[in-house]
Scaffold this active site. Structure first.
Site, PDB file in Angstrom:
ATOM      1  N   GLY A  70      44.743  41.646  39.403  1.00 44.55           N
ATOM      2  CA  GLY A  70      44.651  42.747  38.453  1.00 44.55           C
ATOM      3  C   GLY A  70      43.289  42.853  37.785  1.00 44.55           C
ATOM      4  O   GLY A  70      42.745  43.952  37.633  1.00 44.55           O
ATOM      5  N   SER A  71      42.734  41.730  37.386  1.00 45.12           N
ATOM      6  CA  SER A  71      41.448  41.774  36.662  1.00 45.12           C
ATOM      7  C   SER A  71      40.366  42.396  37.536  1.00 45.12           C
ATOM      8  O   SER A  71      39.610  43.269  37.084  1.00 45.12           O
ATOM      9  CB  SER A  71      41.019  40.365  36.245  1.00 45.12           C
ATOM     10  OG  SER A  71      42.019  39.769  35.465  1.00 45.12           O
ATOM     11  N   ASN A 151      51.578  44.567  28.612  1.00 45.40           N
ATOM     12  CA  ASN A 151      51.946  43.201  28.960  1.00 45.40           C
ATOM     13  C   ASN A 151      52.578  42.424  27.808  1.00 45.40           C
ATOM     14  O   ASN A 151      53.293  41.469  28.036  1.00 45.40           O
ATOM     15  CB  ASN A 151      50.731  42.431  29.494  1.00 45.40           C
ATOM     16  CG  ASN A 151      49.502  42.636  28.650  1.00 45.40           C
ATOM     17  OD1 ASN A 151      49.044  43.768  28.472  1.00 45.40           O
ATOM     18  ND2 ASN A 151      48.969  41.570  28.107  1.00 45.40           N
ATOM     19  N   GLN A 179      51.717  45.220  35.156  1.00 46.38           N
ATOM     20  CA  GLN A 179      53.047  44.797  34.667  1.00 46.38           C
ATOM     21  C   GLN A 179      54.167  45.693  35.192  1.00 46.38           C
ATOM     22  O   GLN A 179      55.338  45.351  35.074  1.00 46.38           O
ATOM     23  CB  GLN A 179      53.077  44.812  33.131  1.00 46.38           C
ATOM     24  CG  GLN A 179      52.227  43.726  32.492  1.00 46.38           C
ATOM     25  CD  GLN A 179      52.803  42.322  32.707  1.00 46.38           C
ATOM     26  OE1 GLN A 179      53.996  42.136  32.931  1.00 46.38           O
ATOM     27  NE2 GLN A 179      51.949  41.317  32.641  1.00 46.38           N
ATOM     28  N   SER A 199      48.871  43.461  40.804  1.00 45.67           N
ATOM     29  CA  SER A 199      48.637  42.034  41.012  1.00 45.67           C
ATOM     30  C   SER A 199      49.908  41.373  41.552  1.00 45.67           C
ATOM     31  O   SER A 199      50.992  41.541  40.974  1.00 45.67           O
ATOM     32  CB  SER A 199      48.247  41.416  39.669  1.00 45.67           C
ATOM     33  OG  SER A 199      48.028  40.042  39.819  1.00 45.67           O
ATOM     34  N   HIS A 201      51.101  38.291  41.692  1.00 46.45           N
ATOM     35  CA  HIS A 201      51.863  37.221  41.026  1.00 46.45           C
ATOM     36  C   HIS A 201      52.779  37.703  39.915  1.00 46.45           C
ATOM     37  O   HIS A 201      53.504  36.922  39.318  1.00 46.45           O
ATOM     38  CB  HIS A 201      50.929  36.092  40.547  1.00 46.45           C
ATOM     39  CG  HIS A 201      50.095  36.411  39.344  1.00 46.45           C
ATOM     40  ND1 HIS A 201      50.390  35.919  38.101  1.00 46.45           N
ATOM     41  CD2 HIS A 201      48.979  37.156  39.189  1.00 46.45           C
ATOM     42  CE1 HIS A 201      49.476  36.335  37.234  1.00 46.45           C
ATOM     43  NE2 HIS A 201      48.618  37.086  37.876  1.00 46.45           N
ATOM     44  N   THR A 237      35.690  37.100  53.611  1.00 46.11           N
ATOM     45  CA  THR A 237      36.774  37.036  54.592  1.00 46.11           C
ATOM     46  C   THR A 237      38.120  37.258  53.902  1.00 46.11           C
ATOM     47  O   THR A 237      38.403  36.626  52.883  1.00 46.11           O
ATOM     48  CB  THR A 237      36.753  35.666  55.308  1.00 46.11           C
ATOM     49  OG1 THR A 237      35.457  35.509  55.881  1.00 46.11           O
ATOM     50  CG2 THR A 237      37.815  35.581  56.387  1.00 46.11           C
ATOM     51  N   CYS A 324      46.113  32.677  19.786  1.00 46.43           N
ATOM     52  CA  CYS A 324      45.729  31.371  19.236  1.00 46.43           C
ATOM     53  C   CYS A 324      45.617  30.306  20.318  1.00 46.43           C
ATOM     54  O   CYS A 324      44.771  29.436  20.252  1.00 46.43           O
ATOM     55  CB  CYS A 324      46.743  30.913  18.202  1.00 46.43           C
ATOM     56  SG  CYS A 324      46.865  32.064  16.843  1.00 46.43           S
TER      57      CYS A 324
HETATM   58  C1  LIG Z   1      48.407  44.455  32.111  1.00 51.01           C
HETATM   59  C2  LIG Z   1      47.621  43.429  32.846  1.00 51.01           C
HETATM   60  N1  LIG Z   1      46.467  43.767  33.422  1.00 51.01           N
HETATM   61  C3  LIG Z   1      45.721  42.894  34.119  1.00 51.01           C
HETATM   62  C4  LIG Z   1      46.119  41.591  34.253  1.00 51.01           C
HETATM   63  C5  LIG Z   1      45.262  40.636  35.041  1.00 51.01           C
HETATM   64  O1  LIG Z   1      45.860  40.361  36.266  1.00 51.01           O
HETATM   65  P1  LIG Z   1      45.414  39.090  37.138  1.00 51.01           P
HETATM   66  O2  LIG Z   1      45.981  37.894  36.462  1.00 51.01           O
HETATM   67  O3  LIG Z   1      46.009  39.316  38.479  1.00 51.01           O
HETATM   68  O4  LIG Z   1      43.924  39.103  37.178  1.00 51.01           O
HETATM   69  C6  LIG Z   1      47.314  41.165  33.660  1.00 51.01           C
HETATM   70  C7  LIG Z   1      47.739  39.758  33.748  1.00 51.01           C
HETATM   71  O5  LIG Z   1      48.374  39.237  32.858  1.00 51.01           O
HETATM   72  C8  LIG Z   1      48.092  42.108  32.941  1.00 51.01           C
HETATM   73  O6  LIG Z   1      49.236  41.781  32.361  1.00 51.01           O
END
Ligand SMILES: Cc1ncc(COP(=O)(O)O)c(C=O)c1O
Length: 395
Positions: A70-71, A151, A179, A199, A201, A237, A324
């Site tokens: 996701g990031s 999230n 999410q 994403s 996972h 790759t 925190c």
């Molecule tokens: C809304 C949202 N965006 C992006 C991400 C980032 O995803 P990743 O962990 O696959 O980089 C998350 C992960 O918690 C998320 O909840």
């Protein structure tokens, strides 16, 4: 008893994903860029995965780019649209106050490059208003970015409506659907989006793999230079076993979404009802327009971190909305955005369920959480001040 209720953080790998991973390692071990038979077989498998992911999202195969998660997808989409806009003199970006840091930190970086960033408020229900987005869009806007589901508090945003406005105004629109995918219907055409990040996972696939949908014709710049993989937009790759495992997880997760959502939302509703009986607490985010597995509360007079540690002792894996744990004492930006004051935001608890959770899990959490909250309040000077009138209750 062991209850895993932190599925928004990450999920357990689905058996189908694990099997597909191992099978791909065995049967499709070639490098998809190699010209020999093993390589070509791997390339065909990669194509099959791309077609399947595209079909599920309502996209074309050549609109899907595999990423590390996701990031990366959020970063790539936002930077691409912003830099393209800047070339035409457009340097305004409209987003929301409750985005994930993958979006917010990318926007901060763009601010340093001279972009103007407007973060829309969400109100106490945790939902942005489409008309607020519309008001902010002007001739300088190069991107609108609004997440599909939050999230922390699970609220579902009016992405379809905002996407429609953006399409009419010809402004690129990105949505972070990390999410949402696998937990509610997600179709890129219905959402009117130009970019969508997901994403693996979060829906039972492996870590470190995801996909970015990029509508045909939209600009896409590469974050990683090197080979010509992913049509020149992401060098390196391809991690074919991970991509195949993600595809298997996505296929399974979306096979019967109505049944999944019905089951999980029933668990969620029972848990919300039971925890709502705790005095001086409040549900975070809209009661109805939220992900089927999200339960998020603030409890007055306690620290979320202590709550998490004691719940962990009871075998319950949960999360707090506060940052925190990552070394910062700032409370969650999402909870502040819905109007929780600092003290209250610190007393937050997020429980995120999926189909692995059972009624027994919910019954166990409904018994233990009130006990732990009462125990912590019994030791809390803040709680004593509240009860003895030296402080005002907020919740
Ligand atoms: C809304 C949202 N965006 C992006 C991400 C980032 O995803 P990743 O962990 O696959 O980089 C998350 C992960 O918690 C998320 O909840």
């Amino acid at each position: 008893m062991f209850v895993y209720a932190d599925n928004a953080a990450t999920t357990k790998l689905r058996p189908v994903a694990r099997e597909r991973y191992l099978k791909t390692c065995e049967e499709f071990f070639g490098n998809p860029s190699s010209l020999h038979t093993a390589g070509q077989r791997a390339k065909e498998e990669l194509t099959r995965c791309r077609e399947s992911v595209a079909r599920i999202l309502g996209a074309e195969a050549n609109e899907i780019y595999f990423t590390s998660g996701g990031s990366e997808g959020d970063n790539q989409a936002i930077l691409s649209a912003a830099h393209f806009g800047a070339k035409k003199g457009k340097k305004k970006i409209v987003s929301t106050a409750i985005e994930h840091h993958a979006v917010l930190h990318t926007l901060k970086k763009l601010q340093k490059e001279g972009f103007e960033v407007v973060l829309l408020p969400v109100g106490e229900e945790g939902i942005v208003k489409a008309e607020d987005a519309e008001k902010e869009i002007d001739e300088n806007t190069c991107l609108v970015s609004v997440m599909l589901a939050n999230n922390e508090i699970g609220t579902i945003q009016p992405v379809e409506e905002i996407g429609k406005i953006c399409r009419e105004r010809k402004v690129p629109f990105h949505t972070d659907a990390v999410q949402a995918v696998g937990h509610m219907p997600v179709n890129v055409k219905a959402l009117n989006c130009d970019y969508l990040a997901l994403s693996a996972h979060k829906f039972g696939g492996p870590r470190g793999v995801g996909a970015l949908y990029v509508r045909r014709g939209m600009p896409l710049e590469s974050l990683i230079e090197g080979g010509a993989q992913e049509r020149g937009k992401r060098a390196g790759t391809e991690d074919l076993p991970a991509v195949a495992a993600m595809t298997a997880a996505l296929e399974e997760a979306t096979r019967d979404l109505p049944a999944y959502m019905k089951k999980v939302s029933a668990l969620r509703d029972t848990l919300i009802e039971n925890l709502s009986r705790i005095p001086h607490c409040a549900l975070n985010g809209d009661r109805k327009r939220r992900l089927c597995g999200n339960v998020s509360f603030c409890f007055e007079g306690i620290e979320g971190e202590s709550l998490l540690l004691l719940l962990d002792d009871e075998g319950i894996c949960a999360s707090s909305g506060s940052a925190c744990t990552s070394g910062s004492l700032d409370p969650s930006h999402v909870l502040l955005a819905i109007g929780r004051v600092h003290d209250v935001a610190h007393g937050s608890l997020r429980l995120t369920l999926n189909e692995e959770n059972t009624e027994e899990d919910v019954a166990y959490m409904s018994e233990k959480i009130p006990q732990v909250v009462a125990y912590l309040r019994g030791m809390s000077p803040v709680w004593r001040d509240l009860n003895e009138g030296r402080r005002q209750f907020i919740l």
